[in-house]
Design an enzyme around this catalytic site. Structure first.
Site, PDB file in Angstrom:
ATOM      1  N   ASN A   8       0.875  -1.169   0.000  1.00  0.00           N
ATOM      2  CA  ASN A   8       0.000   0.000   0.000  1.00  0.00           C
ATOM      3  C   ASN A   8       0.914   1.221   0.000  1.00  0.00           C
ATOM      4  O   ASN A   8       1.493   1.571   1.027  1.00  0.00           O
ATOM      5  CB  ASN A   8      -0.880  -0.030   1.257  1.00  0.00           C
ATOM      6  N   ARG A  90      -2.250  -2.064  -3.759  1.00  0.00           N
ATOM      7  CA  ARG A  90      -3.543  -1.401  -3.565  1.00  0.00           C
ATOM      8  C   ARG A  90      -3.561  -0.158  -4.458  1.00  0.00           C
ATOM      9  O   ARG A  90      -2.634   0.647  -4.448  1.00  0.00           O
ATOM     10  CB  ARG A  90      -3.672  -0.977  -2.112  1.00  0.00           C
ATOM     11  N   HIS A 179     -12.889   1.785  -0.458  1.00  0.00           N
ATOM     12  CA  HIS A 179     -12.800   0.734   0.564  1.00  0.00           C
ATOM     13  C   HIS A 179     -13.386  -0.590   0.067  1.00  0.00           C
ATOM     14  O   HIS A 179     -13.770  -1.443   0.882  1.00  0.00           O
ATOM     15  CB  HIS A 179     -13.591   1.106   1.847  1.00  0.00           C
ATOM     16  N   HIS A 207     -17.481   0.289   7.475  1.00  0.00           N
ATOM     17  CA  HIS A 207     -16.025   0.421   7.592  1.00  0.00           C
ATOM     18  C   HIS A 207     -15.772   1.771   8.252  1.00  0.00           C
ATOM     19  O   HIS A 207     -15.859   2.818   7.607  1.00  0.00           O
ATOM     20  CB  HIS A 207     -15.382   0.354   6.198  1.00  0.00           C
ATOM     21  N   GLY A 209     -13.163   3.924  10.105  1.00  0.00           N
ATOM     22  CA  GLY A 209     -11.768   4.139  10.503  1.00  0.00           C
ATOM     23  C   GLY A 209     -11.501   5.631  10.493  1.00  0.00           C
ATOM     24  O   GLY A 209     -12.380   6.418  10.848  1.00  0.00           O
ATOM     25  N   ARG A 240     -12.455  14.405   7.291  1.00  0.00           N
ATOM     26  CA  ARG A 240     -13.237  14.713   6.072  1.00  0.00           C
ATOM     27  C   ARG A 240     -14.680  15.015   6.440  1.00  0.00           C
ATOM     28  O   ARG A 240     -15.248  14.367   7.318  1.00  0.00           O
ATOM     29  CB  ARG A 240     -13.199  13.532   5.105  1.00  0.00           C
ATOM     30  N   ASP A 283      -9.042  11.968  16.351  1.00  0.00           N
ATOM     31  CA  ASP A 283      -9.097  10.622  16.912  1.00  0.00           C
ATOM     32  C   ASP A 283     -10.309  10.490  17.837  1.00  0.00           C
ATOM     33  O   ASP A 283     -10.407  11.185  18.848  1.00  0.00           O
ATOM     34  CB  ASP A 283      -7.801  10.333  17.678  1.00  0.00           C
ATOM     35  N   LEU A 284     -11.180   9.582  17.472  1.00  0.00           N
ATOM     36  CA  LEU A 284     -12.435   9.431  18.219  1.00  0.00           C
ATOM     37  C   LEU A 284     -12.211   9.095  19.700  1.00  0.00           C
ATOM     38  O   LEU A 284     -13.013   9.473  20.553  1.00  0.00           O
ATOM     39  CB  LEU A 284     -13.284   8.348  17.542  1.00  0.00           C
ATOM     40  N   ARG A 285     -11.085   8.428  19.982  1.00  0.00           N
ATOM     41  CA  ARG A 285     -10.805   8.107  21.394  1.00  0.00           C
ATOM     42  C   ARG A 285     -10.666   9.388  22.223  1.00  0.00           C
ATOM     43  O   ARG A 285     -11.208   9.491  23.324  1.00  0.00           O
ATOM     44  CB  ARG A 285      -9.516   7.286  21.527  1.00  0.00           C
ATOM     45  N   GLY A 331     -10.712   0.584  12.241  1.00  0.00           N
ATOM     46  CA  GLY A 331     -10.246   1.067  13.553  1.00  0.00           C
ATOM     47  C   GLY A 331     -11.346   1.304  14.568  1.00  0.00           C
ATOM     48  O   GLY A 331     -11.303   0.757  15.678  1.00  0.00           O
ATOM     49  N   ILE A 332     -12.347   2.081  14.212  1.00  0.00           N
ATOM     50  CA  ILE A 332     -13.435   2.380  15.144  1.00  0.00           C
ATOM     51  C   ILE A 332     -14.379   1.180  15.260  1.00  0.00           C
ATOM     52  O   ILE A 332     -14.740   0.749  16.355  1.00  0.00           O
ATOM     53  CB  ILE A 332     -14.212   3.639  14.681  1.00  0.00           C
ATOM     54  N   GLU A 383      -7.347  -6.096   4.474  1.00  0.00           N
ATOM     55  CA  GLU A 383      -7.223  -5.748   3.061  1.00  0.00           C
ATOM     56  C   GLU A 383      -5.970  -6.361   2.444  1.00  0.00           C
ATOM     57  O   GLU A 383      -5.964  -6.740   1.278  1.00  0.00           O
ATOM     58  CB  GLU A 383      -7.204  -4.222   2.909  1.00  0.00           C
TER      59      GLU A 383
HETATM   60  P1  ADP Z   1      -7.413   4.134   8.286  1.00  0.00           P
HETATM   61  O1  ADP Z   1      -8.620   4.751   7.670  1.00  0.00           O
HETATM   62  O2  ADP Z   1      -6.273   5.078   8.412  1.00  0.00           O
HETATM   63  O3  ADP Z   1      -7.062   2.775   7.731  1.00  0.00           O
HETATM   64  P2  ADP Z   1      -8.066   2.686  10.697  1.00  0.00           P
HETATM   65  O4  ADP Z   1      -9.070   1.753  10.183  1.00  0.00           O
HETATM   66  O5  ADP Z   1      -6.751   2.137  11.134  1.00  0.00           O
HETATM   67  O6  ADP Z   1      -7.872   3.918   9.773  1.00  0.00           O
HETATM   68  O7  ADP Z   1      -8.708   3.459  11.953  1.00  0.00           O
HETATM   69  C1  ADP Z   1      -8.020   4.466  12.592  1.00  0.00           C
HETATM   70  C2  ADP Z   1      -9.019   5.241  13.429  1.00  0.00           C
HETATM   71  O8  ADP Z   1      -9.617   4.353  14.368  1.00  0.00           O
HETATM   72  C3  ADP Z   1      -8.375   6.370  14.208  1.00  0.00           C
HETATM   73  O9  ADP Z   1      -8.893   7.582  13.718  1.00  0.00           O
HETATM   74  C4  ADP Z   1      -8.818   6.124  15.624  1.00  0.00           C
HETATM   75  O10 ADP Z   1      -9.435   7.271  16.129  1.00  0.00           O
HETATM   76  C5  ADP Z   1      -9.880   5.058  15.549  1.00  0.00           C
HETATM   77  N1  ADP Z   1      -9.824   4.125  16.682  1.00  0.00           N
HETATM   78  C6  ADP Z   1      -8.970   3.116  16.882  1.00  0.00           C
HETATM   79  N2  ADP Z   1      -9.246   2.496  18.054  1.00  0.00           N
HETATM   80  C7  ADP Z   1     -10.313   3.140  18.600  1.00  0.00           C
HETATM   81  C8  ADP Z   1     -11.071   2.980  19.803  1.00  0.00           C
HETATM   82  N3  ADP Z   1     -10.801   2.055  20.680  1.00  0.00           N
HETATM   83  N4  ADP Z   1     -12.084   3.840  20.005  1.00  0.00           N
HETATM   84  C9  ADP Z   1     -12.395   4.797  19.117  1.00  0.00           C
HETATM   85  N5  ADP Z   1     -11.721   4.986  17.963  1.00  0.00           N
HETATM   86  C10 ADP Z   1     -10.687   4.180  17.711  1.00  0.00           C
END
Ligand code: ADP
Length: 399
Positions: A8, A90, A179, A207, A209, A240, A283-285, A331-332, A383
């Protein structure tokens, strides 16, 4: 033992995963970061999980590929370059040309480069990665796997925008989605764990993330998807905006004295979404932490995000005339217990019921209760594995 590498390539990055095939065993993974930028570095994980980090100037993708292959030998992961018999790249935009993955020759590479208007940040970088590998390993099976291919099955009513038809005919102005590799992979897994043919299921794959997209899958095919002409459309993402009224874009350009449309696109791509709304973080966290401490904008950002997702689920279930399963991934989707809970709690109209204990667990699983009318699943996306499998398909054809 034959090996296949999934690549990638971004404008300044090159991520990889090396597989032993057909066993699908990961024997190494890693990334080169900051290619052509001061502070380049390279991280590689060995078979036994050891992580090696190298800081050295890396001027371009070719140097990155060279370094990567040398390290694989130094770390005894491979003995010889010849062990790598396939590479899968990719590629973000495949337009209407690539309804499936493609064996890369000069014509395919040129087509990928010509599609740069559809993904200016991605396709040129993907092409650079392809060229770098072609130069160093010219004789291996080299395959392009497109993010858009899975969405080639969208019906016209779902890919057309309500603008003059001739713009579609002349300029390719339509929805392409993104995606696709992930949506396809998790939908196939979902069918497997549900024990039913994918063709018989109505699924919605989430999906979620940094970039997020939602896909409706009917008759085993992508039927509708939230990303649009580019990955800017759809739900609220990390930075975005997702869907927006086009006339608001023009209005804001006037208010902000923006004359170059690229500057406006930068705002919509990099400064909007969860970051823009929360004014805290992409970052949602971080946003969940702030909301838990009472930050109002953080709470609003989460509300908008969740509401966007729920609206898509409602409209996609209606479009498909039913709903058998919902899949959380990326990720999320894979990691956020509270987000899965908030989203599913708003789907009572579909009799979706989530099991709070299963929601807390990890790995591929169902998280719905026995009496839920819709299956809810968490399926970690992969992926790279999907890309490596595509390469195998072409290797077999060549045998
Ligand atoms: P990408 O689109 O870059 O491939 P990912 O699928 O790896 O992204 O997801 C990354 C996102 O996931 C980050 O923006 C992060 O905020 C979010 N993330 C990862 N773990 C958690 C969690 N436990 N709670 C909330 N958000 C999370």
């Amino acid at each position: 033992m034959e090996k296949t590498i999934a690549i990638n390539a971004g404008s300044s990055t090159l991520k990889f995963k090396l597989y032993e095939m057909p066993e699908e065993r990961v024997i190494s993974s890693g990334a080169v970061d900051r290619i052509g930028i001061p502070g380049s570095n390279f991280t590689i994980k060995t078979t036994d999980g050891k992580k090696v980090e190298i800081d050295q100037p890396i001027e371009n993708h070719e140097e990155a590929v060279d370094l990567l292959l040398q390290e694989l030998i130094k770390l005894d992961i491979i003995k010889d370059y010849n062990e790598i018999t396939g590479v899968g790249h990719r590629v973000v935009a495949g337009g209407e040309i690539f309804e499936d993955s493609a064996l890369i020759d000069d014509k395919v590479l040129k087509e990928i480069e010509d599609l740069k208007e559809y993904a200016p940040l991605h396709n040129p970088a993907n092409a650079t990665g392809i060229r770098a590998f072609k130069k160093i390993l010219p004789n291996i099976t080299s395959v392009a796997v497109f993010d858009t291919s899975f969405h080639e099955t969208l019906p016209e009513k779902n890919y057309l925008y309500s603008i003059p038809y001739e713009y579609y005919e002349k300029y390719g102005a339509r929805k392409y989605g993104a995606h696709g590799t992930s949506h396809k992979y998790v939908s196939q897994r979902a069918a497997k764990i549900m024990g039913k043919p994918l063709e018989d299921l109505k699924l919605i794959t989430l999906h979620l993330g940094a970039g997020s997209s939602i896909t409706a899958i009917k008759d085993g095919k992508s039927f509708d998807t939230s990303m649009g002409f580019t990955p800017l459309a759809g739900i609220t993402m990390a930075t975005r905006s997702g869907d927006i009224d086009a006339s608001l874009v023009v209005y804001l350009m006037e208010k902000l004295n923006i004359t170059d449309p690229e500057d406006m696109l930068t705002i919509l791509n990099k400064k909007s979404g969860l970051l823009g709304l929360s004014e805290i973080s992409p970052d949602l966290r971080d946003i969940i932490d702030a909301a838990d401490k009472g930050d109002k904008k953080a709470r609003t950002a989460i509300d908008v995000f969740v509401n966007n997702i729920v609206k898509y689920i409602g409209s996609y279930a209606t479009e498909m005339g039913g709903l058998d399963g919902i899949v959380f991934t990326a990720g999320i989707g894979e990691n956020s217990v509270p987000m899965r809970k908030e989203i599913t709690s708003k789907l009572g109209i579909f009799n979706v019921k989530m099991d709070d204990v299963l929601n807390q667990e990890r790995g591929e699983r169902f998280i719905n209760t026995e009496d839920s009318a819709v299956k809810v699943m968490v399926i970690p996306t992969d992926e790279e594995l999907a890309i490596a499998r595509e390469v195998e398909k072409f290797k077999k054809m060549g045998d």
